[in-house]
Design an enzyme around this catalytic site. Structure first.
Site, PDB file in Angstrom:
ATOM      1  N   TYR A 107      35.655 141.719  39.668  1.00  0.00           N
ATOM      2  CA  TYR A 107      36.528 141.168  38.615  1.00  0.00           C
ATOM      3  C   TYR A 107      37.152 139.847  39.065  1.00  0.00           C
ATOM      4  O   TYR A 107      37.446 138.991  38.249  1.00  0.00           O
ATOM      5  CB  TYR A 107      37.591 142.204  38.213  1.00  0.00           C
ATOM      6  CG  TYR A 107      38.238 141.925  36.876  1.00  0.00           C
ATOM      7  CD1 TYR A 107      39.614 141.701  36.773  1.00  0.00           C
ATOM      8  CD2 TYR A 107      37.473 141.867  35.717  1.00  0.00           C
ATOM      9  CE1 TYR A 107      40.204 141.446  35.548  1.00  0.00           C
ATOM     10  CE2 TYR A 107      38.069 141.601  34.479  1.00  0.00           C
ATOM     11  CZ  TYR A 107      39.430 141.389  34.409  1.00  0.00           C
ATOM     12  OH  TYR A 107      40.014 141.124  33.188  1.00  0.00           O
ATOM     13  N   LYS A 113      44.665 137.723  34.962  1.00  0.00           N
ATOM     14  CA  LYS A 113      45.368 138.811  34.262  1.00  0.00           C
ATOM     15  C   LYS A 113      46.724 139.087  34.911  1.00  0.00           C
ATOM     16  O   LYS A 113      47.691 139.423  34.225  1.00  0.00           O
ATOM     17  CB  LYS A 113      44.524 140.083  34.236  1.00  0.00           C
ATOM     18  CG  LYS A 113      43.262 139.997  33.366  1.00  0.00           C
ATOM     19  CD  LYS A 113      43.527 139.673  31.903  1.00  0.00           C
ATOM     20  CE  LYS A 113      42.275 139.889  31.068  1.00  0.00           C
ATOM     21  NZ  LYS A 113      42.481 139.552  29.643  1.00  0.00           N
TER      22      LYS A 113
HETATM   23  N1  LIG Z   1      35.976 145.009  27.458  1.00  0.00           N
HETATM   24  C1  LIG Z   1      36.786 145.454  28.406  1.00  0.00           C
HETATM   25  O1  LIG Z   1      36.393 146.289  29.257  1.00  0.00           O
HETATM   26  C2  LIG Z   1      38.200 144.962  28.479  1.00  0.00           C
HETATM   27  C3  LIG Z   1      39.175 145.757  29.112  1.00  0.00           C
HETATM   28  C4  LIG Z   1      40.491 145.275  29.206  1.00  0.00           C
HETATM   29  C5  LIG Z   1      40.819 144.048  28.666  1.00  0.00           C
HETATM   30  N2  LIG Z   1      39.862 143.293  28.051  1.00  0.00           N
HETATM   31  C6  LIG Z   1      40.274 142.006  27.463  1.00  0.00           C
HETATM   32  O2  LIG Z   1      40.212 142.119  26.041  1.00  0.00           O
HETATM   33  C7  LIG Z   1      40.097 140.818  25.478  1.00  0.00           C
HETATM   34  C8  LIG Z   1      38.972 140.833  24.450  1.00  0.00           C
HETATM   35  O3  LIG Z   1      37.724 141.000  25.123  1.00  0.00           O
HETATM   36  P1  LIG Z   1      36.582 141.985  24.534  1.00  0.00           P
HETATM   37  O4  LIG Z   1      36.312 143.007  25.579  1.00  0.00           O
HETATM   38  O5  LIG Z   1      36.947 142.390  23.143  1.00  0.00           O
HETATM   39  O6  LIG Z   1      35.280 141.070  24.524  1.00  0.00           O
HETATM   40  P2  LIG Z   1      34.746 140.036  23.425  1.00  0.00           P
HETATM   41  O7  LIG Z   1      33.713 139.234  24.129  1.00  0.00           O
HETATM   42  O8  LIG Z   1      34.398 140.762  22.176  1.00  0.00           O
HETATM   43  O9  LIG Z   1      36.031 139.123  23.106  1.00  0.00           O
HETATM   44  C9  LIG Z   1      36.384 138.030  23.919  1.00  0.00           C
HETATM   45  C10 LIG Z   1      36.768 136.939  22.965  1.00  0.00           C
HETATM   46  O10 LIG Z   1      37.288 135.810  23.685  1.00  0.00           O
HETATM   47  C11 LIG Z   1      36.918 134.681  22.928  1.00  0.00           C
HETATM   48  N3  LIG Z   1      37.030 133.454  23.704  1.00  0.00           N
HETATM   49  C12 LIG Z   1      36.512 133.182  24.931  1.00  0.00           C
HETATM   50  N4  LIG Z   1      36.766 131.911  25.274  1.00  0.00           N
HETATM   51  C13 LIG Z   1      37.476 131.359  24.230  1.00  0.00           C
HETATM   52  C14 LIG Z   1      38.015 130.079  23.966  1.00  0.00           C
HETATM   53  N5  LIG Z   1      37.879 129.076  24.828  1.00  0.00           N
HETATM   54  N6  LIG Z   1      38.675 129.891  22.781  1.00  0.00           N
HETATM   55  C15 LIG Z   1      38.818 130.900  21.886  1.00  0.00           C
HETATM   56  N7  LIG Z   1      38.322 132.138  22.068  1.00  0.00           N
HETATM   57  C16 LIG Z   1      37.651 132.344  23.230  1.00  0.00           C
HETATM   58  C17 LIG Z   1      35.475 134.970  22.530  1.00  0.00           C
HETATM   59  O11 LIG Z   1      35.081 134.137  21.459  1.00  0.00           O
HETATM   60  C18 LIG Z   1      35.573 136.432  22.130  1.00  0.00           C
HETATM   61  O12 LIG Z   1      35.852 136.532  20.752  1.00  0.00           O
HETATM   62  C19 LIG Z   1      39.868 139.860  26.652  1.00  0.00           C
HETATM   63  O13 LIG Z   1      41.119 139.270  27.005  1.00  0.00           O
HETATM   64  C20 LIG Z   1      39.455 140.782  27.795  1.00  0.00           C
HETATM   65  O14 LIG Z   1      39.809 140.233  29.053  1.00  0.00           O
HETATM   66  C21 LIG Z   1      38.563 143.717  27.919  1.00  0.00           C
HETATM   67  C1  LIG Z   2      35.831 145.955  33.310  1.00  0.00           C
HETATM   68  C2  LIG Z   2      35.270 144.564  33.540  1.00  0.00           C
HETATM   69  C3  LIG Z   2      35.182 143.537  32.605  1.00  0.00           C
HETATM   70  C4  LIG Z   2      35.650 143.567  31.191  1.00  0.00           C
HETATM   71  N1  LIG Z   2      36.991 142.956  31.192  1.00  0.00           N
HETATM   72  C5  LIG Z   2      38.101 143.798  31.633  1.00  0.00           C
HETATM   73  C6  LIG Z   2      37.228 141.619  30.916  1.00  0.00           C
HETATM   74  O1  LIG Z   2      38.355 141.178  30.999  1.00  0.00           O
HETATM   75  C7  LIG Z   2      36.092 140.675  30.538  1.00  0.00           C
HETATM   76  C8  LIG Z   2      36.071 139.575  31.570  1.00  0.00           C
HETATM   77  C9  LIG Z   2      34.980 138.561  31.366  1.00  0.00           C
HETATM   78  C10 LIG Z   2      35.325 137.221  31.381  1.00  0.00           C
HETATM   79  N2  LIG Z   2      34.381 136.261  31.272  1.00  0.00           N
HETATM   80  C11 LIG Z   2      33.082 136.599  31.112  1.00  0.00           C
HETATM   81  C12 LIG Z   2      32.674 137.941  31.075  1.00  0.00           C
HETATM   82  C13 LIG Z   2      33.650 138.961  31.199  1.00  0.00           C
HETATM   83  C14 LIG Z   2      31.229 138.287  30.956  1.00  0.00           C
HETATM   84  C15 LIG Z   2      30.495 137.223  30.154  1.00  0.00           C
HETATM   85  C16 LIG Z   2      30.874 135.837  30.591  1.00  0.00           C
HETATM   86  O2  LIG Z   2      30.066 134.904  30.537  1.00  0.00           O
HETATM   87  N3  LIG Z   2      32.160 135.590  30.990  1.00  0.00           N
HETATM   88  O3  LIG Z   2      34.671 142.395  33.144  1.00  0.00           O
HETATM   89  C17 LIG Z   2      34.360 142.697  34.462  1.00  0.00           C
HETATM   90  C18 LIG Z   2      33.802 141.884  35.452  1.00  0.00           C
HETATM   91  C19 LIG Z   2      33.597 142.428  36.731  1.00  0.00           C
HETATM   92  C20 LIG Z   2      33.967 143.753  37.006  1.00  0.00           C
HETATM   93  C21 LIG Z   2      34.529 144.572  36.018  1.00  0.00           C
HETATM   94  C22 LIG Z   2      34.723 144.036  34.739  1.00  0.00           C
END
Ligand SMILES: NC(=O)c1ccc[n+]([C@@H]2O[C@H](COP(=O)([O-])OP(=O)(O)OC[C@H]3O[C@@H](n4cnc5c(N)ncnc54)[C@H](O)[C@@H]3O)[C@@H](O)[C@H]2O)c1
Ligand SMILES: Cc1c(CN(C)C(=O)CCc2cnc3c(c2)CCC(=O)N3)oc2ccccc12
Length: 266
Positions: free
Chosen positions: A158, A165
């Site tokens: 991560y 974060k």
């Molecule tokens: N998926 C997981 O496991 C998880 C867990 C905890 C927290 N999160 C957090 O939840 C949030 C949403 O992620 P998600 O999992 O729904 O994935 P997702 O890819 O569906 O959403 C990520 C969003 O970020 C937007 N984004 C990225 N760069 C941007 C920019 N420069 N300007 C505007 N928008 C931008 C993308 O367009 C996308 O809509 C993120 O902050 C992620 O870190 C995700």
């Molecule tokens: C869980 C988990 C997540 C999901 N999560 C909490 C996140 O916050 C998403 C983080 C994320 C940010 N930037 C990018 C990507 C993921 C993949 C695609 C890309 O091009 N850029 O991401 C990980 C990355 C490494 C290890 C665990 C995790």
């Protein structure tokens, strides 16, 4: 329209597709009477978000790339025209880093350029949105962002996202302190791993999900609906006394240290 969110208007940032966490939140809010506006990043996603927004009764779908301050300012100018009476809530579900730096040792792979870019998109953008949204909340309101347990505990790979974060969670507290007197609450949901675009395209994703199912107290990953429901709690008046909080929706994973020995042998 009755419902917990009846009469409340808000902005949903971060819908990329129907797996997005922001979309799960939007569905629940709509079901309980909220009126929604959406932002999208880039024309390709705009074509996906527009029909999704329509399915929850919204035709307010605006472009916003948080790396471009002009697009952030243009967003709020456009929003003023559609929501002249102001906002009641904002959901910030935006995060990004160079995928190449989300694999391997943090100490080896992290660069100055991507560190700065990751912090801008994944952390500072929430502050920038808060600055503008707070000026449009005459009735007070609720700001919500999405964080992850990798902010405070090492999650392999991560890396720089965990640092971003951690900073995001600290900014939630500072924003809560500043905006509390105006009746604006600021919180974060810390969600467990989910198979979204950002959550699936990572190294060892399957290993990570299997680890959750084996060891999280609820022995499963969380659903979009569950994250949506907890988001609605923090965006609604039910959490009127809550601000500056990091609220876990992770099947309880954050409370464990060593898994039970019997599970280890399983
Ligand atoms: N998926 C997981 O496991 C998880 C867990 C905890 C927290 N999160 C957090 O939840 C949030 C949403 O992620 P998600 O999992 O729904 O994935 P997702 O890819 O569906 O959403 C990520 C969003 O970020 C937007 N984004 C990225 N760069 C941007 C920019 N420069 N300007 C505007 N928008 C931008 C993308 O367009 C996308 O809509 C993120 O902050 C992620 O870190 C995700
Ligand atoms: C869980 C988990 C997540 C999901 N999560 C909490 C996140 O916050 C998403 C983080 C994320 C940010 N930037 C990018 C990507 C993921 C993949 C695609 C890309 O091009 N850029 O991401 C990980 C990355 C490494 C290890 C665990 C995790």
């Amino acid at each position: 329209m009755t419902g917990l969110m009846a009469g409340k208007r808000g902005l949903i940032m971060g819908v990329a597709n129907d797996h997005s966490i922001a979309w799960g939140i939007a569905k629940v809010l709509h079901r309980h009477g909220a009126e929604l506006a959406f932002t999208y990043q880039g024309d390709a996603l705009g074509r996906r978000v527009t029909p999704l927004a329509a399915s929850v009764g919204s035709d307010i779908v605006l472009p916003c790339d948080v790396e471009d301050i002009a697009s952030v300012n243009a967003l709020f100018t456009a929003l003023d025209a559609r929501f002249p009476e102001g906002l009641d809530f904002v959901v910030h579900a935006i995060g990004f880093s160079d995928k190449g730096q989300l694999k391997g040792r943090y100490v080896d792979v992290t660069t100055r350029e991507n560190f700065s870019r990751t912090m801008t998109i994944s952390c500072f953008s929430f502050t920038e949105i808060a600055q503008r949204a707070a000026k449009r909340m005459p009735r007070g309101g609720s700001l919500l962002t999405l964080t992850y347990g990798g902010s405070t505990r090492i999650m392999p790979n991560y890396n720089v996202m965990g640092v971003a974060k951690a900073a995001l969670e600290a900014s939630v507290r500072y924003l809560a302190g500043d905006l509390g007197p105006d009746g604006i609450r600021v919180n974060a949901l810390s969600a467990g791993p989910m198979r979204t675009l950002a959550g699936a395209g990572i190294a060892d994703a399957r290993l990570m999900f299997n680890h959750q199912k084996a060891h999280a107290p609820l022995r499963r990953t969380v659903t979009q609906e569950e994250v949506g429901g907890s988001a609605m709690y923090l965006l609604s008046d039910l959490s009127g006394g809550v601000t500056g909080e990091i609220h876990f929706v992770d099947s309880g994973y954050n409370i464990i240290s060593m898994p039970r020995p019997d599970v280890l042998q399983a």
